[in-house]
Design an enzyme around this catalytic site. Structure first.
Site, PDB file in Angstrom:
ATOM      1  N   GLN A 159      -1.288   1.301 -14.710  1.00  0.00           N
ATOM      2  CA  GLN A 159      -2.035   2.237 -13.884  1.00  0.00           C
ATOM      3  C   GLN A 159      -3.213   1.546 -13.210  1.00  0.00           C
ATOM      4  O   GLN A 159      -3.882   2.143 -12.364  1.00  0.00           O
ATOM      5  CB  GLN A 159      -2.564   3.384 -14.756  1.00  0.00           C
ATOM      6  N   HIS A 167      -0.084   2.558  -9.312  1.00  0.00           N
ATOM      7  CA  HIS A 167      -1.198   3.099  -8.527  1.00  0.00           C
ATOM      8  C   HIS A 167      -1.657   2.142  -7.434  1.00  0.00           C
ATOM      9  O   HIS A 167      -2.764   2.285  -6.911  1.00  0.00           O
ATOM     10  CB  HIS A 167      -2.371   3.455  -9.447  1.00  0.00           C
ATOM     11  N   CYS A 172      -1.185   0.619   5.990  1.00  0.00           N
ATOM     12  CA  CYS A 172      -1.382   1.314   7.255  1.00  0.00           C
ATOM     13  C   CYS A 172      -1.034   2.784   7.071  1.00  0.00           C
ATOM     14  O   CYS A 172       0.101   3.106   6.699  1.00  0.00           O
ATOM     15  CB  CYS A 172      -0.525   0.711   8.362  1.00  0.00           C
ATOM     16  N   CYS A 217      -3.759  -2.357  12.063  1.00  0.00           N
ATOM     17  CA  CYS A 217      -2.564  -2.761  11.311  1.00  0.00           C
ATOM     18  C   CYS A 217      -1.913  -3.938  12.025  1.00  0.00           C
ATOM     19  O   CYS A 217      -1.714  -3.903  13.238  1.00  0.00           O
ATOM     20  CB  CYS A 217      -1.595  -1.581  11.234  1.00  0.00           C
ATOM     21  N   ASN A 269      -5.028   2.049 -28.680  1.00  0.00           N
ATOM     22  CA  ASN A 269      -6.210   2.499 -27.959  1.00  0.00           C
ATOM     23  C   ASN A 269      -7.449   2.356 -28.842  1.00  0.00           C
ATOM     24  O   ASN A 269      -7.338   2.193 -30.061  1.00  0.00           O
ATOM     25  CB  ASN A 269      -6.043   3.954 -27.522  1.00  0.00           C
TER      26      ASN A 269
END
Length: 232
Positions: free
Chosen positions: A88, A106, A114, A133, A198
């Site tokens: 992520q 992500h 663009c 772009c 975690n």
């Protein structure tokens, strides 16, 4: 051998010095998410958004991969079957740590997109509003980062990996943002053994088969060592 699918979140990069949404005093604490991480925020104040991501790009360029990133790269190189890393995070610390073929759901800070033709290219260190772009010349360049309200990238590929996983690990992710929060259920439906790694158990921890609590730089190398010892 078992296929391993790993989801990583902000917690794995935090120990390298990158601030998360919840850090007090970090970049995110200075702005509302609605202002800097939504299409509406970009339409309302593109200068603010470009400045915010320029600052994030500078911050990301100053940090180094940590022991957790390096351990996952080692797992990829030494595990006899496939190890898929889905992140992520928009930094490139997994790649800097030696990982390959990382799926950035992500997007990436070092990418530009663009808004007119969807062409992608390497972002300069500093992007400006109205930057053209290189493909269509429209002045619609934006960071190639998935904002709230937008669909994450590579979802079909990710679900395909989850459906064939034997082991699924979620590392340093809050478990509160969908669709990533539901990956554990997709993996379990495929029969995978699931583990959460975690600093502390998340709200969704009860949905996992196993847990490791502590700093990613300590717990991830321990987990990788245990897996590789079992292999032998």
């Amino acid at each position: 051998m078992e296929k391993i699918v790993i989801l990583t979140g902000a917690g794995i990069s935090a120990e390298s010095g990158l601030s998360t949404f919840r850090d007090e005093g970090g970049l995110w604490a200075q702005h509302r998410i609605e202002d800097v991480a939504t299409p509406e925020g970009f339409a309302r104040d593109p200068d603010l958004v470009q400045d915010f991501y320029n600052a994030r790009r500078v911050q990301a360029a100053q940090v180094q991969p940590n022991a957790a990133h390096q351990a996952l790269a080692r797992l990829q190189s030494e595990w006899p079957s496939e190890v898929v890393i889905v992140t992520q995070n928009v930094d490139s610390l997994h790649e800097a740590g030696g990982a390959e073929n990382v799926i950035h759901m992500h997007g990436r800070l070092d990418g530009a997109l663009c808004a007119a033709c969807a062409h992608r290219w390497a972002a300069p260190p500093e992007m400006a509003v109205g930057e053209p772009c290189p493909a269509c010349a429209e002045p619609t360049a934006r960071p190639d980062v998935v904002w709230f309200g937008e669909m994450p990238y590579h979802m079909e590929e990710i679900y395909s990996h989850l459906s064939s996983a034997s082991v699924f690990a979620a590392i340093g992710t809050s478990g509160q943002v969908y669709p990533a929060a539901a990956f554990v259920h997709e993996a379990q439906a495929a029969g995978a053994h699931t583990i959460e790694i975690n600093l502390e158990p998340t709200m969704g921890a009860s949905g996992f088969d196993d847990w490791l609590v502590g700093k990613a730089t300590e717990t991830v190398p321990q987990w990788v060592n245990r897996l590789l010892q079992q292999k032998d």
